[in-house]
Design a protein around this motif. Structure first.
Motif, PDB file in Angstrom:
ATOM      1  N   VAL A   1      -4.382   0.753   8.039  1.00  0.00           N
ATOM      2  CA  VAL A   1      -3.327   0.359   8.041  1.00  0.00           C
ATOM      3  C   VAL A   1      -2.534   1.277   8.442  1.00  0.00           C
ATOM      4  O   VAL A   1      -1.921   2.352   9.371  1.00  0.00           O
ATOM      5  CB  VAL A   1      -2.340  -0.798   9.320  1.00  0.00           C
ATOM      6  CG1 VAL A   1      -0.927  -1.260   9.947  1.00  0.00           C
ATOM      7  CG2 VAL A   1      -2.792  -1.821   9.341  1.00  0.00           C
ATOM      8  N   LEU A   2      -1.993   1.680   7.378  1.00  0.00           N
ATOM      9  CA  LEU A   2      -1.225   2.577   6.864  1.00  0.00           C
ATOM     10  C   LEU A   2      -1.484   4.119   6.942  1.00  0.00           C
ATOM     11  O   LEU A   2      -0.789   4.665   6.885  1.00  0.00           O
ATOM     12  CB  LEU A   2      -0.329   2.807   5.553  1.00  0.00           C
ATOM     13  CG  LEU A   2      -0.022   3.553   4.765  1.00  0.00           C
ATOM     14  CD1 LEU A   2       1.524   3.268   5.746  1.00  0.00           C
ATOM     15  CD2 LEU A   2       0.571   2.742   3.176  1.00  0.00           C
ATOM     16  N   VAL A   3      -2.790   4.320   6.573  1.00  0.00           N
ATOM     17  CA  VAL A   3      -3.440   5.681   7.205  1.00  0.00           C
ATOM     18  C   VAL A   3      -3.672   5.968   8.206  1.00  0.00           C
ATOM     19  O   VAL A   3      -3.046   7.359   8.314  1.00  0.00           O
ATOM     20  CB  VAL A   3      -5.040   5.311   6.744  1.00  0.00           C
ATOM     21  CG1 VAL A   3      -5.904   6.056   7.026  1.00  0.00           C
ATOM     22  CG2 VAL A   3      -5.318   5.272   5.250  1.00  0.00           C
ATOM     23  N   ARG A   4      -3.592   5.224   8.802  1.00  0.00           N
ATOM     24  CA  ARG A   4      -3.831   5.143  10.886  1.00  0.00           C
ATOM     25  C   ARG A   4      -2.198   5.767  11.065  1.00  0.00           C
ATOM     26  O   ARG A   4      -1.851   6.517  11.442  1.00  0.00           O
ATOM     27  CB  ARG A   4      -3.951   4.285  11.247  1.00  0.00           C
ATOM     28  CG  ARG A   4      -3.745   5.091  12.985  1.00  0.00           C
ATOM     29  CD  ARG A   4      -4.342   3.129  13.882  1.00  0.00           C
ATOM     30  NE  ARG A   4      -5.416   3.023  13.819  1.00  0.00           N
ATOM     31  CZ  ARG A   4      -6.554   3.916  14.888  1.00  0.00           C
ATOM     32  NH1 ARG A   4      -5.802   4.628  15.513  1.00  0.00           N
ATOM     33  NH2 ARG A   4      -7.554   2.981  14.357  1.00  0.00           N
ATOM     34  N   TYR A   5      -0.526   4.924  10.559  1.00  0.00           N
ATOM     35  CA  TYR A   5       0.473   5.091  11.028  1.00  0.00           C
ATOM     36  C   TYR A   5       0.873   7.110   9.779  1.00  0.00           C
ATOM     37  O   TYR A   5       1.820   7.460  10.421  1.00  0.00           O
ATOM     38  CB  TYR A   5       1.131   3.932  10.034  1.00  0.00           C
ATOM     39  CG  TYR A   5       2.613   4.853   9.815  1.00  0.00           C
ATOM     40  CD1 TYR A   5       3.895   3.994  10.574  1.00  0.00           C
ATOM     41  CD2 TYR A   5       3.536   5.227   8.563  1.00  0.00           C
ATOM     42  CE1 TYR A   5       5.064   4.623  10.761  1.00  0.00           C
ATOM     43  CE2 TYR A   5       4.860   5.503   8.561  1.00  0.00           C
ATOM     44  CZ  TYR A   5       6.268   5.463  10.021  1.00  0.00           C
ATOM     45  OH  TYR A   5       6.381   5.124   9.682  1.00  0.00           O
TER      46      TYR A   5
ATOM     47  N   VAL B   1       0.731  -1.484   0.161  1.00  0.00           N
ATOM     48  CA  VAL B   1      -0.094   0.553  -0.322  1.00  0.00           C
ATOM     49  C   VAL B   1       1.387   1.419  -0.283  1.00  0.00           C
ATOM     50  O   VAL B   1       2.162   1.116   0.708  1.00  0.00           O
ATOM     51  CB  VAL B   1      -1.084   0.163   0.976  1.00  0.00           C
ATOM     52  CG1 VAL B   1      -1.804   1.512   1.202  1.00  0.00           C
ATOM     53  CG2 VAL B   1      -1.809  -0.980   1.083  1.00  0.00           C
ATOM     54  N   VAL B   2       0.431   2.381  -0.171  1.00  0.00           N
ATOM     55  CA  VAL B   2       0.738   3.265  -0.466  1.00  0.00           C
ATOM     56  C   VAL B   2       0.238   4.740   0.118  1.00  0.00           C
ATOM     57  O   VAL B   2      -0.950   4.205  -0.818  1.00  0.00           O
ATOM     58  CB  VAL B   2       2.240   3.715  -2.190  1.00  0.00           C
ATOM     59  CG1 VAL B   2       2.586   2.563  -2.204  1.00  0.00           C
ATOM     60  CG2 VAL B   2       1.048   4.186  -3.248  1.00  0.00           C
ATOM     61  N   ILE B   3       0.023   6.111   0.340  1.00  0.00           N
ATOM     62  CA  ILE B   3      -0.610   7.209   0.003  1.00  0.00           C
ATOM     63  C   ILE B   3       0.829   8.049  -0.208  1.00  0.00           C
ATOM     64  O   ILE B   3       2.159   8.244   0.414  1.00  0.00           O
ATOM     65  CB  ILE B   3      -1.264   6.933   1.757  1.00  0.00           C
ATOM     66  CG1 ILE B   3      -1.669   6.279   2.395  1.00  0.00           C
ATOM     67  CG2 ILE B   3      -1.625   8.974   1.974  1.00  0.00           C
ATOM     68  CD1 ILE B   3      -2.204   6.370   3.466  1.00  0.00           C
ATOM     69  N   VAL B   4       0.437   8.990  -1.575  1.00  0.00           N
ATOM     70  CA  VAL B   4       1.385  10.178  -1.907  1.00  0.00           C
ATOM     71  C   VAL B   4       0.710  11.373  -1.233  1.00  0.00           C
ATOM     72  O   VAL B   4      -0.228  11.410  -1.163  1.00  0.00           O
ATOM     73  CB  VAL B   4       1.178   9.603  -3.501  1.00  0.00           C
ATOM     74  CG1 VAL B   4       1.783  10.941  -4.053  1.00  0.00           C
ATOM     75  CG2 VAL B   4       0.983   8.573  -4.346  1.00  0.00           C
TER      76      VAL B   4
END
Length: 111
Positions: free
Chosen positions: A67-71, A37-40
C-alpha cells in the motif's frame, strides 16, 4: 468500466494514513498512531530514488508495504519526476505492475 486488478490484489483492512515526510526523507504508513512501514528516499533533480522499504515489527505479512509503495510511486509520478527503484521490494512491485509504472521508471545506474 474497467477494473484495476492490481488494486484488487492490494486490498487490506486497516486504519491507515500515509504521508511523505520530507524532513526525514521517507514515506510513512501509520496504522492508527503507530508507525508501520517506511520507504527511505532521496529527492534528486528530476528523480526520486526509492532506497529502502522497511516494515516495523508486528506489521509484516499484512500487505501494508504494498500500500505504501503504491502511494509513493503515485506521488512521484504526480510530482512529474521519475522513479529510481533502488529498493528491491519497490523494483519487484514495478515489475509486477508494468502498465502502471514502467514508463515512469529509470533503472539504478542508468540515470
Amino acid at each position: 468500466m474497467s477494473e484495476n486488478p492490481a488494486a484488487q490484489s492490494d486490498a487490506f483492512d486497516a486504519d491507515v494514513s500515509m504521508t511523505r515526510n520530507d524532513g526525514r526523507h521517507r514515506y510513512e504508513l501509520h496504522e492508527a498512531d503507530k508507525l508501520a512501514v517506511v520507504i527511505v528516499f532521496q529527492d534528486l533533480p528530476g528523480h526520486v530514488d526509492l532506497i529502502h522499504t522497511e516494515t516495523q515489527d508486528g506489521f509484516a505479512g499484512r500487505g501494508l508495504a504494498k500500500v505504501l509503495v503504491r502511494y509513493a510511486l503515485d506521488d512521484v509520478v504526480a510530482s512529474g519526476k521519475r522513479i529510481i527503484p533502488h529498493c528491491s521490494y519497490v523494483a519487484r512491485f514495478v515489475e509486477k505492475h508494468p502498465d502502471l509504472y514502467t514508463q515512469y521508471t529509470d533503472q539504478p545506474g542508468g540515470v
